[in-house]
Motif scaffolding. Structure first.
Motif, PDB file in Angstrom:
ATOM      1  N   VAL A 211      11.683 -20.517  42.959  1.00 45.85           N
ATOM      2  CA  VAL A 211      12.014 -20.938  41.591  1.00 45.85           C
ATOM      3  C   VAL A 211      10.908 -20.512  40.638  1.00 45.85           C
ATOM      4  CG1 VAL A 211      12.359 -22.931  40.087  1.00 45.85           C
ATOM      5  CG2 VAL A 211      13.463 -22.871  42.329  1.00 45.85           C
ATOM      6  N   TRP A 212       9.648 -20.666  41.079  1.00 47.38           N
ATOM      7  CA  TRP A 212       8.510 -20.253  40.231  1.00 47.38           C
ATOM      8  C   TRP A 212       8.548 -18.751  39.988  1.00 47.38           C
ATOM      9  CZ3 TRP A 212       4.393 -16.980  41.489  1.00 47.38           C
ATOM     10  CH2 TRP A 212       3.369 -16.905  40.530  1.00 47.38           C
ATOM     11  N   MET A 213       8.855 -17.972  41.033  1.00 49.09           N
ATOM     12  CA  MET A 213       8.916 -16.515  40.885  1.00 49.09           C
ATOM     13  C   MET A 213      10.006 -16.105  39.897  1.00 49.09           C
ATOM     14  SD  MET A 213       8.413 -15.259  44.842  1.00 49.09           S
ATOM     15  CE  MET A 213       8.482 -13.516  44.457  1.00 49.09           C
ATOM     16  N   SER A 214      11.140 -16.810  39.936  1.00 54.46           N
ATOM     17  CA  SER A 214      12.248 -16.468  39.042  1.00 54.46           C
ATOM     18  C   SER A 214      11.923 -16.750  37.584  1.00 54.46           C
ATOM     19  CB  SER A 214      13.502 -17.248  39.448  1.00 54.46           C
ATOM     20  OG  SER A 214      13.324 -18.642  39.249  1.00 54.46           O
ATOM     21  N   SER A 215      10.928 -17.593  37.334  1.00 50.61           N
ATOM     22  CA  SER A 215      10.571 -17.938  35.951  1.00 50.61           C
ATOM     23  C   SER A 215       9.490 -17.024  35.375  1.00 50.61           C
ATOM     24  CB  SER A 215      10.075 -19.394  35.893  1.00 50.61           C
ATOM     25  OG  SER A 215       8.856 -19.546  36.620  1.00 50.61           O
ATOM     26  N   GLN A 216       8.972 -16.087  36.197  1.00 51.40           N
ATOM     27  CA  GLN A 216       7.905 -15.204  35.741  1.00 51.40           C
ATOM     28  C   GLN A 216       8.466 -14.038  34.921  1.00 51.40           C
ATOM     29  OE1 GLN A 216       4.515 -16.116  36.445  1.00 51.40           O
ATOM     30  NE2 GLN A 216       5.794 -17.888  36.898  1.00 51.40           N
ATOM     31  N   HIS A 217       7.600 -13.451  34.096  1.00 45.76           N
ATOM     32  CA  HIS A 217       7.997 -12.303  33.275  1.00 45.76           C
ATOM     33  C   HIS A 217       7.921 -10.994  34.053  1.00 45.76           C
ATOM     34  CE1 HIS A 217       8.223 -14.817  29.752  1.00 45.76           C
ATOM     35  NE2 HIS A 217       6.971 -15.241  29.923  1.00 45.76           N
ATOM     36  N   ASP A 218       7.273 -11.047  35.225  1.00 47.99           N
ATOM     37  CA  ASP A 218       7.135  -9.862  36.074  1.00 47.99           C
ATOM     38  C   ASP A 218       8.479  -9.545  36.738  1.00 47.99           C
ATOM     39  OD1 ASP A 218       6.535  -7.936  37.936  1.00 47.99           O
ATOM     40  OD2 ASP A 218       4.656  -8.851  38.571  1.00 47.99           O
ATOM     41  N   ASP A 219       9.044  -8.362  36.446  1.00 51.19           N
ATOM     42  CA  ASP A 219      10.339  -7.973  37.014  1.00 51.19           C
ATOM     43  C   ASP A 219      10.297  -7.911  38.532  1.00 51.19           C
ATOM     44  OD1 ASP A 219      11.499  -7.802  34.538  1.00 51.19           O
ATOM     45  OD2 ASP A 219      11.142  -5.647  34.313  1.00 51.19           O
ATOM     46  N   CYS A 220       9.173  -7.513  39.093  1.00 53.49           N
ATOM     47  CA  CYS A 220       9.057  -7.395  40.547  1.00 53.49           C
ATOM     48  C   CYS A 220       9.139  -8.767  41.213  1.00 53.49           C
ATOM     49  CB  CYS A 220       7.740  -6.715  40.916  1.00 53.49           C
ATOM     50  SG  CYS A 220       7.579  -5.060  40.186  1.00 53.49           S
ATOM     51  N   ARG A 221       8.488  -9.744  40.637  1.00 56.16           N
ATOM     52  CA  ARG A 221       8.550 -11.099  41.189  1.00 56.16           C
ATOM     53  C   ARG A 221       9.944 -11.677  41.046  1.00 56.16           C
ATOM     54  NH1 ARG A 221       2.834 -13.797  39.109  1.00 56.16           N
ATOM     55  NH2 ARG A 221       1.478 -12.682  40.576  1.00 56.16           N
ATOM     56  N   ARG A 222      10.569 -11.433  39.918  1.00 55.98           N
ATOM     57  CA  ARG A 222      11.932 -11.930  39.720  1.00 55.98           C
ATOM     58  C   ARG A 222      12.900 -11.280  40.708  1.00 55.98           C
ATOM     59  NH1 ARG A 222      11.144 -11.573  33.994  1.00 55.98           N
ATOM     60  NH2 ARG A 222      12.569  -9.793  33.924  1.00 55.98           N
ATOM     61  N   PHE A 223      12.655 -10.014  41.017  1.00 56.46           N
ATOM     62  CA  PHE A 223      13.499  -9.289  41.959  1.00 56.46           C
ATOM     63  C   PHE A 223      13.419  -9.923  43.355  1.00 56.46           C
ATOM     64  CE2 PHE A 223      13.938  -5.897  45.154  1.00 56.46           C
ATOM     65  CZ  PHE A 223      15.226  -5.473  44.867  1.00 56.46           C
ATOM     66  N   LEU A 224      12.224 -10.415  43.719  1.00 56.43           N
ATOM     67  CA  LEU A 224      12.021 -11.010  45.039  1.00 56.43           C
ATOM     68  C   LEU A 224      12.378 -12.487  45.084  1.00 56.43           C
ATOM     69  CD1 LEU A 224       8.587  -9.376  45.955  1.00 56.43           C
ATOM     70  CD2 LEU A 224      10.829  -8.798  46.904  1.00 56.43           C
ATOM     71  N   ALA A 225      12.639 -13.089  43.925  1.00 53.43           N
ATOM     72  CA  ALA A 225      12.904 -14.528  43.870  1.00 53.43           C
ATOM     73  C   ALA A 225      14.153 -14.911  44.663  1.00 53.43           C
ATOM     74  CB  ALA A 225      13.047 -14.978  42.411  1.00 53.43           C
ATOM     75  N   LEU A 226      15.230 -14.142  44.527  1.00 58.30           N
ATOM     76  CA  LEU A 226      16.482 -14.471  45.208  1.00 58.30           C
ATOM     77  C   LEU A 226      16.340 -14.430  46.734  1.00 58.30           C
ATOM     78  CD1 LEU A 226      19.410 -15.278  44.895  1.00 58.30           C
ATOM     79  CD2 LEU A 226      20.029 -12.845  44.741  1.00 58.30           C
ATOM     80  N   PRO A 227      15.741 -13.365  47.316  1.00 53.11           N
ATOM     81  CA  PRO A 227      15.540 -13.378  48.769  1.00 53.11           C
ATOM     82  C   PRO A 227      14.686 -14.553  49.247  1.00 53.11           C
ATOM     83  CG  PRO A 227      15.245 -11.162  47.911  1.00 53.11           C
ATOM     84  CD  PRO A 227      15.358 -12.065  46.726  1.00 53.11           C
ATOM     85  N   VAL A 228      13.665 -14.918  48.467  1.00 53.86           N
ATOM     86  CA  VAL A 228      12.806 -16.041  48.841  1.00 53.86           C
ATOM     87  C   VAL A 228      13.595 -17.350  48.804  1.00 53.86           C
ATOM     88  CG1 VAL A 228      10.815 -17.432  48.132  1.00 53.86           C
ATOM     89  CG2 VAL A 228      10.663 -14.937  48.134  1.00 53.86           C
ATOM     90  N   LEU A 229      14.411 -17.521  47.769  1.00 52.57           N
ATOM     91  CA  LEU A 229      15.250 -18.720  47.679  1.00 52.57           C
ATOM     92  C   LEU A 229      16.249 -18.774  48.832  1.00 52.57           C
ATOM     93  CD1 LEU A 229      15.957 -18.836  43.828  1.00 52.57           C
ATOM     94  CD2 LEU A 229      14.773 -20.594  45.156  1.00 52.57           C
ATOM     95  N   ALA A 230      16.844 -17.635  49.150  1.00 49.48           N
ATOM     96  CA  ALA A 230      17.816 -17.578  50.245  1.00 49.48           C
ATOM     97  C   ALA A 230      17.149 -17.920  51.579  1.00 49.48           C
ATOM     98  CB  ALA A 230      18.451 -16.195  50.309  1.00 49.48           C
TER      99      ALA A 230
END
Length: 265
Positions: A29-48
Motif C-alpha cells: 500500500v505504501w509503494m502504491s502511494s509513492q510518486h516513483d513509477d517503478c515502486r508503483r509498478f511493483l506495488a500490485l505484485p507485492v500486494l498479491a
C-alpha cells in the motif's frame, strides 16, 4: 512427532506468517502511494503476494487452532502448489543466470557485455520497445552518467574506475567503436568508428541520449538483472527447504487431527 507438538508448531508458524503477510500488504500500500513509477509498478505484485500468504496462513492457523481437518487439507494443498511454483521458478532462474559473461576491456578495469550472449528470455524482454522503455526509466538514470564526470575529473581516474555493468554499457560507447575518450562524459565522435556495431552510431555525448538505446546498454541491464536473479535463486532454495519442513509438520498435524476426530465417539 506428537499431535500436540505438530499442532502447536503449525499454529505459531502461521500466526507469525499472518502478521508478516499483513506487513507485506502494508508495504505494498505504501509503494502504491509513492510518486516513483517503478515502486508503483511493483506495488500490485507485492500486494498479491501478501494476500496469498495471508489466506494460506489463516487456513493453517484456524485449522490447527480449531482442529478443522478440511482447512488443514486446503492449507497443505496450497502449500504444495507454492512449493511446485518455487521449484519451477528456481530452475528457470538457474537456467537464465547460466548465460552471459563480461569481456575485459584492454587498458580498463571494468567489463563490457554483449546482449547476444544472454538467455532468450532476457533478449525477448529487452528488445520489446514498451518493456525496455519502462525498464530503462527505472534502472538507467541520466544522473548516474552525469555523476561519472563529477566523480572522475581526470581521464586517468576514469580509465582506472570499476564501472557497473549499466554504467559501462549505457554511459559510454562500446570500446570496439574506437572513439577517443576526452573525459568521463565526452568522446571524440569525429573519429571514424573502426567497427560496424550499430551502437557506434547511436551513442551521443548528450546526457539525455548517451547510449541508452544501445544493445550494450541492454546487455548491462541484463547483467544487472542476472545478479538479481541469482540472489532470487539462492533465496528460493532456502525458502523451498523451510517450506518443505513446514509442509511435513503440517502433514503430521493434519494426520493427528484426523486421528483425534476418528477416535471421538
Amino acid at each position: 512427532m506428537s499431535a500436540g507438538m505438530s499442532t502447536f508448531m503449525i499454529k505459531w508458524i502461521n500466526l507469525l506468517s499472518t502478521l508478516s503477510a499483513v506487513g507485506v500488504m502494508g508495504y505494498g500500500v505504501w509503494m502504491s502511494s509513492q510518486h516513483d513509477d517503478c515502486r508503483r509498478f511493483l506495488a500490485l505484485p507485492v500486494l498479491a503476494l501478501g494476500a496469498v500468504v495471508l489466506v494460506i496462513s489463516l487456513f493453517g492457523f484456524v485449522g490447527a487452532l480449531k482442529n478443522v481437518a478440511i482447512l488443514l487439507w486446503l492449507y497443505l494443498l496450497m502449500l504444495c502448489l507454492i512449493l511446485l511454483a518455487i521449484l519451477v521458478v528456481t530452475v528457470l532462474a538457474f537456467i537464465v543466470i547460466n548465460n552471459g559473461t563480461g569481456h575485459t576491456v584492454p587498458g580498463q578495469r571494468y567489463k563490457e557485455y554483449q546482449l547476444s550472449e544472454y538467455s532468450s528470455l532476457f533478449k525477448k524482454q529487452l528488445n520489446n520497445k514498451h518493456y525496455w522503455e519502462h525498464l530503462k526509466s527505472c534502472l538507467v538514470r541520466p544522473d548516474d552518467c552525469k555523476n561519472l564526470a563529477k566523480e572522475y575529473k581526470m581521464l586517468k581516474q576514469y580509465k582506472a574506475a570499476i564501472l557497473t555493468p549499466i554504467e559501462a554499457g549505457c554511459c559510454r560507447p562500446p570500446s570496439e567503436c574506437g572513439f577517443p575518450a576526452i573525459n568521463a562524459s565526452f568522446y571524440d565522435l569525429s573519429f571514424h568508428p573502426v567497427s560496424t556495431n550499430k551502437d557506434c552510431k547511436i551513442y551521443k555525448n548528450s546526457v539525455a541520449r548517451k547510449c541508452y538505446d544501445c544493445d550494450s546498454c541492454k546487455a548491462g541491464v541484463a547483467e544487472y538483472m542476472k545478479t538479481k536473479w541469482k540472489v532470487v535463486a539462492i533465496f528460493n532454495v532456502i525458502l523451498f527447504v523451510v517450506l518443505a519442513a513446514i509442509y511435513m509438520v503440517g502433514c503430521c498435524a493434519r494426520r493427528n487431527v484426523s486421528r483425534v476426530r476418528s477416535d471421538k465417539p
